[in-house]
Design a protein around this motif. Structure first.
Motif, short mmCIF file in Angstrom:
data_model
loop_
_atom_site.label_atom_id
_atom_site.label_comp_id
_atom_site.label_asym_id
_atom_site.label_seq_id
_atom_site.Cartn_x
_atom_site.Cartn_y
_atom_site.Cartn_z
N GLU A 87 0.20 50.58 42.09
CA GLU A 87 -0.61 49.37 42.56
C GLU A 87 -0.09 47.97 41.96
O GLU A 87 -0.80 47.05 42.40
CB GLU A 87 -2.16 49.70 41.78
N GLY A 88 1.14 48.06 41.29
CA GLY A 88 1.75 46.75 40.96
C GLY A 88 1.12 46.17 39.70
O GLY A 88 1.21 44.98 39.16
N GLN A 89 0.15 47.15 38.83
CA GLN A 89 -0.47 46.70 37.94
C GLN A 89 0.18 46.99 36.41
O GLN A 89 0.06 46.54 35.24
CB GLN A 89 -1.91 47.43 37.80
N ALA A 90 1.43 47.36 36.63
CA ALA A 90 2.25 47.75 35.39
C ALA A 90 3.79 47.95 35.83
O ALA A 90 3.92 47.70 36.91
CB ALA A 90 1.95 49.24 34.81
N GLY A 91 4.44 48.10 34.77
CA GLY A 91 6.02 48.03 35.06
C GLY A 91 6.57 46.74 34.55
O GLY A 91 5.95 46.06 34.02
N SER A 92 8.04 46.65 34.86
CA SER A 92 8.67 45.31 34.65
C SER A 92 9.68 45.19 35.57
O SER A 92 10.32 46.15 36.38
CB SER A 92 9.49 45.85 33.24
N VAL A 93 9.94 43.85 35.64
CA VAL A 93 11.06 43.52 36.64
C VAL A 93 11.97 42.47 35.81
O VAL A 93 11.86 41.75 34.99
CB VAL A 93 10.34 42.38 37.54
N ARG A 94 13.32 42.78 36.23
CA ARG A 94 14.27 41.90 35.54
C ARG A 94 15.05 41.08 36.49
O ARG A 94 15.50 41.55 37.74
CB ARG A 94 15.51 43.03 35.12
N LEU A 95 14.53 39.67 36.75
CA LEU A 95 14.85 38.91 37.85
C LEU A 95 16.11 37.98 37.10
O LEU A 95 16.03 37.34 36.17
CB LEU A 95 13.77 38.23 38.10
N GLY A 96 17.01 37.69 37.98
CA GLY A 96 18.27 36.80 37.85
C GLY A 96 17.92 35.65 38.57
O GLY A 96 17.57 35.86 39.91
N LEU A 97 18.10 34.53 38.15
CA LEU A 97 17.94 33.23 38.67
C LEU A 97 19.00 32.43 38.49
O LEU A 97 19.37 32.16 37.36
CB LEU A 97 16.83 32.47 38.11
N GLY A 98 19.70 31.66 39.73
CA GLY A 98 20.49 30.84 39.71
C GLY A 98 19.97 29.63 38.89
O GLY A 98 18.62 29.32 38.66
N ALA A 99 20.76 28.61 38.67
CA ALA A 99 20.39 27.28 38.01
C ALA A 99 19.55 26.64 38.65
O ALA A 99 18.19 26.30 37.89
CB ALA A 99 21.80 26.31 37.74
N ALA A 100 19.37 26.24 40.15
CA ALA A 100 18.70 25.61 40.79
C ALA A 100 17.33 26.50 41.07
O ALA A 100 16.23 26.05 40.85
CB ALA A 100 19.16 25.20 41.94
N PRO A 101 17.51 27.65 41.38
CA PRO A 101 16.31 28.38 41.80
C PRO A 101 15.60 28.76 40.33
O PRO A 101 14.32 28.67 40.29
CB PRO A 101 16.70 29.82 42.26
N GLY A 102 16.15 28.86 39.22
CA GLY A 102 15.66 28.82 37.94
C GLY A 102 14.64 27.73 37.73
O GLY A 102 13.81 28.02 36.98
N ALA A 103 15.14 26.44 38.09
CA ALA A 103 14.62 25.54 37.39
C ALA A 103 13.21 25.20 38.44
O ALA A 103 12.17 24.64 37.94
CB ALA A 103 15.45 24.05 37.96
N LEU A 104 13.17 25.81 39.84
CA LEU A 104 12.23 25.67 40.47
C LEU A 104 11.23 26.76 40.32
O LEU A 104 10.03 26.76 40.49
CB LEU A 104 12.54 25.69 41.91
N PHE A 105 11.68 28.00 40.08
CA PHE A 105 10.80 29.35 40.41
C PHE A 105 10.33 29.83 39.01
O PHE A 105 9.24 30.28 38.87
CB PHE A 105 11.45 30.50 41.12
N SER A 106 10.96 29.66 37.97
CA SER A 106 10.73 30.26 36.69
C SER A 106 9.45 29.88 36.16
O SER A 106 8.58 30.77 35.72
CB SER A 106 11.83 29.94 35.61
N SER A 107 9.25 28.52 35.87
CA SER A 107 7.74 28.39 35.38
C SER A 107 6.65 28.71 36.36
O SER A 107 5.57 29.37 35.74
CB SER A 107 7.85 26.89 35.29
N PRO A 108 6.50 28.48 37.69
CA PRO A 108 5.36 28.98 38.47
C PRO A 108 5.40 30.26 38.40
O PRO A 108 4.15 30.89 38.29
CB PRO A 108 5.78 28.19 39.67
#
Length: 309
Positions: A87-108
């Motif tokens: 149901e997507g209520q548990a588990g973990s995700v390891r997400l890699g973010l490039g420099a520009a995507p990291g600046a845009l996506f990480s905080s939101p």
């Protein structure tokens, strides 16, 4: 031996009666008796002393019962964990973010997951495209978000191109360029008289700027500060006469609050950024990863739909 037989033994020990135990597990009494007998045969020792109407566990039966309780608890917890994961209520995700995507996506993304899926673990990892893709291939990351042009098509990669995000120029609302123009578009030459700051400008964007505004629009001539830390760049724009060039979605909250505004330039720059959500081809997607991917797609779509100021 199976979990069902252990559950039958637990029911018998709890109720002390084959008839009550059979009601508890929704079986006929003969069926429950056969289940216990099959368990005894498999273990090679008697579990229950049947003394008249009373049923008592043998010493071996008491030992099996103690272990059966632990096994049953673990099994039911495992089923519950599987249900939560599905149901997507548990588990973990390891997400890699490039420099520009990291600046845009990480905080939101962090805010979204903490508010809506607090039991899902989220690990964010930075690094260049080659390192990110190597970590993905070695199963140290579940997915990566990179600038689309940095990802070369390969048979082992599943590349989902995110909606194109509109870019432009942004300054504070009381900037001199906005005051003198009274909302009218400004020329690039006027804009370049103020400090312009941005993330690293790609060759594609540099070429578009030169085609639109002439050779003086080459980033080497007007770019005062470049950094992949978009938060720092935006803070500088809030407190100086600097103009930010980048993905407009990064400044949406401050535009909505009235602190920043998109600066209209004539002719319009018509520049954008595009990112890709990359996973290993053929690898089963965990429900928690699906939540992360859907959020990234939605955020990019919102950036693409952002209207001009």
């Amino acid at each position: 031996m199976n979990l069902q037989q252990l559950d039958h033994l637990l029911a018998l020990a709890e109720t002390g009666s084959f008839s009550r135990a059979s009601e508890k597990v929704h079986l006929t009494q003969p069926a429950l008796s056969r289940s216990i007998q099959m368990l005894e045969q498999e273990l090679g020792m008697q579990l229950v002393d049947r003394i008249g109407k009373r049923n008592e566990l043998t010493p071996f039966g008491a030992m099996v019962l103690a272990r059966a309780k632990r096994i049953s608890t673990e099994a039911h917890e495992l089923k519950r964990a599987a249900a939560l994961l599905s149901e997507g209520q548990a588990g973990s995700v390891r997400l890699g973010l490039g420099a520009a995507p990291g600046a845009l996506f990480s905080s939101p993304l962090l805010i979204h997951m903490l508010r809506n899926h607090p039991k899902v673990g989220l690990q964010l990892h930075g690094g260049g495209p080659e390192l990110q893709l190597a970590a993905l291939r070695s199963r140290n990351l579940d997915a990566v978000v990179l600038t689309y042009r940095a990802v070369a098509p390969r048979e082992d990669l599943h590349i989902e191109v995110l909606p194109t995000m509109r870019s432009g120029f942004v300054c504070r609302c009381d900037h001199p360029l906005l005051k003198q123009g009274s909302g009218k578009p400004v020329r690039f030459e006027e804009l370049a008289q103020h400090p312009v700051i941005s993330t690293m400008v790609s060759d594609d964007v540099a070429r578009i700027l030169v085609e639109r505004y002439g050779s003086d629009a080459s980033p080497q001539r007007w770019l005062h500060v470049s950094s992949e830390d978009i938060g720092t760049l935006i803070e500088a724009v809030r407190n100086t006469d600097a103009v930010f060039l980048g993905v407009l979605a990064a400044t949406r909250a401050l535009q909505d609050s009235g602190e920043l505004a998109e600066l209209k330039v004539e002719p319009a720059a018509g520049i954008s950024a595009q990112f890709a959500f990359v996973t290993l081809d053929g690898r089963t997607e965990a429900p928690a990863l699906r939540l992360v991917r859907e959020f990234c797609v939605g955020l990019a779509r919102a950036g693409a739909d952002q209207p001009a100021a």
